[in-house]
Scaffold this active site. Structure first.
Site, PDB file in Angstrom:
ATOM      1  N   ASP A 178      33.552   1.885  29.233  1.00 12.03           N
ATOM      2  CA  ASP A 178      32.291   1.580  28.559  1.00 12.03           C
ATOM      3  C   ASP A 178      32.221   1.811  27.049  1.00 12.03           C
ATOM      4  OD1 ASP A 178      31.951   1.485  31.275  1.00 12.03           O
ATOM      5  OD2 ASP A 178      30.146   2.711  31.326  1.00 12.03           O
ATOM      6  N   GLU A 413      35.527  13.810  36.770  1.00 10.55           N
ATOM      7  CA  GLU A 413      35.528  12.388  36.399  1.00 10.55           C
ATOM      8  C   GLU A 413      36.627  12.136  35.353  1.00 10.55           C
ATOM      9  OE1 GLU A 413      31.699  11.399  34.843  1.00 10.55           O
ATOM     10  OE2 GLU A 413      32.056   9.231  34.847  1.00 10.55           O
TER      11      GLU A 413
END
Ligand code: 2M8
Length: 444
Positions: A178, A413
């Site tokens: 992103d 993550e």
């Protein structure tokens, strides 16, 4: 394998399964418990790869449930919303995908896509199922193959109207990476006057450290781009006419190329013609070598269709990933590997390979999401790519890093490339599932 490493692997496998159990809803697996409560597209494919090592039933449900959100034109949305939850921003009301005649009527989805890793996962799930029960495997194939073919068909037509061989993405979220510095130049071109700054409240920064997440100026543009597509009622021709963000991305097309080849294999198993999928994969590989290869730097670079020219950012991990789809020839592969080893990706010396962005690169951060931390899916893809070309030692390093990071810091993550500390969300599903895959390959 020694006794000690066998029991270490056994322990990690148990823990990884606990993470997936925790995130499993009965229909799909949340990428993480609080930050990402809905079903995400490429996360589900990675998760299916992990389930394929021990629970083919779930692997199959995961993919089938994702494809329930597919649009009638083949678009596979990056989020399928769980109607019972409203703790994610941007939720379905921001996407307004009901404006499109192609979106499903019975459930809500986003209106962008993510890298097409699904045929890669489906092939693995099919092969594991076939070892257990040929009839069930066939049933799975009969249901998933047409959906995959429609998905790839959409990418090769709507996202490649000029038949260049390369599909475009129209939002940074479609890259999966992103807020990579790759997109900074394009996002900087989007001038948001006060009246055009969308007003909204972010929820992500309430769940994880704000310093680990994208900044507001990035979110403003992410949301602005959502509005751009929604205002055009998701009509692709209208969107691309004046899309501020329109990119032929290296990672996206690498994965499409690899997935086309897996789709060809699935077609063969079903008695369908594999040739169209093979032809598309060849076309994509050729186009990547022509348009995206930069001889000067010895790297693959994305192409900015809105401005017309290569994206001259030489520090992103995606530049090396065409190795995964066997796209470069041996000479280019050698250049890539020597570049990888001589840059700030921690392939030599201390630190954890491979950061998502070169530590000497402009815009690098060791903790900020896709601007530098190590991501397990990137290591996993690059590890396979290196192995394909016989770079066993380098591949081994990446395999070991996956295991070491999870052992030391848990199922985060992403990870700080120097300290190895976990960042972003904990209990992250694809970290668990790809670790399972790696340990399964070891025979662990
Ligand atoms: C991240 O993206 C979402 C938006 O799609 C977010 O920040 O809210 C990315 O890391 C993306 O690649 C990933 O699929 C998603 C869920 O894990 O989170």
């Amino acid at each position: 394998m020694t006794e000690a490493s066998r029991s270490q692997a056994g322990r990690l496998i148990q823990q990884a399964k606990i993470v997936l159990d925790f995130n499993w809803t009965g229909e799909y697996t949340k990428p993480s418990p609080r930050l990402y409560p809905h079903q995400w597209s490429w996360d589900s494919a990675f998760v299916a790869l992990g389930y394929a090592t021990y629970d083919t039933g779930r692997a199959r449900r995961e993919l089938v449930s994702l494809f329930a959100g597919q649009w009638s034109d083949g678009l596979l949305p990056h989020i399928v919303f769980n109607p019972e939850l409203n703790n994610y921003f941007p939720g379905s009301h921001v996407w307004r995908t009901d404006l499109s005649p192609n979106s499903p009527r019975d459930l809500r989805t986003s209106g962008v896509v993510q890298p097409p890793v699904h045929a890669i996962a489906a092939r693995r799930v099919y092969e594991r199922l076939a070892e257990e029960d040929a009839q069930e495997a066939r049933k799975f194939l009969e249901s998933i193959y047409p959906a995959l073919a429609a998905w790839h068909g959409y990418l090769h037509s709507d996202r490649d109207p000029d038949h260049t061989g390369l599909a475009y993405i129209r939002h940074p979220w479609e890259s999966g990476m992103d807020n990579s510095p790759l997109w900074d130049g394009i996002l900087q071109r989007i001038k948001l006057r006060p009246e055009r700054v969308p007003s909204y409240q972010r929820l992500d920064v309430g769940f994880v450290d704000e310093g680990d997440r994208p900044v507001d100026a990035e979110y403003d543009r992410f949301i602005h781009l959502v509005g751009h597509a929604a205002d055009r009622e998701y009509d692709e021709a209208e969107i691309r006419r004046d899309a501020p963000f329109l990119v032929q991305d290296v990672l996206f097309n690498t994965l499409l190329c690899a997935a086309d080849r897996d789709l060809a294999t699935l077609a063969r198993s079903l008695g369908e013609d594999p040739a169209p999928h093979e032809a598309r994969a060849d076309h994509a590989a050729g186009a990547m070598n022509e348009r995206l290869w930069d001889e000067g730097s010895g790297l693959y670079l994305g192409y900015d269709l809105a401005e017309g020219g290569p994206i001259k950012v030489y520090d992103a991990i995606s530049s090396f990933l065409p190795l995964y789809a066997s796209i470069p020839d041996a000479r280019r592969a050698e250049k890539l590997v020597s570049n990888l080893e001589s840059s700030g990706f921690f392939m030599r010396g201390g630190g954890y390979p491979v950061p998502s962005y070169d530590r000497h690169g402009f815009g690098y951060s060791p903790v900020k999401y896709w601007r530098g931390p190590v991501w397990i899916n990137m290591n996993w893809l690059l590890m396979h790519g290196l192995r394909r070309y016989g770079y066993e030692e380098q591949a081994r390093k990446l395999r070991d890093t996956i295991v070491r990071l999870v052992e030391a810091s848990g199922f985060h993550e992403y990870f700080h490339p120097v300290t190895g500390r976990g960042h972003g969300s904990d209990f992250f599903s694809w970290t668990a599932s790809l670790l399972l895959d790696v340990l399964h390959d070891d025979g662990g």
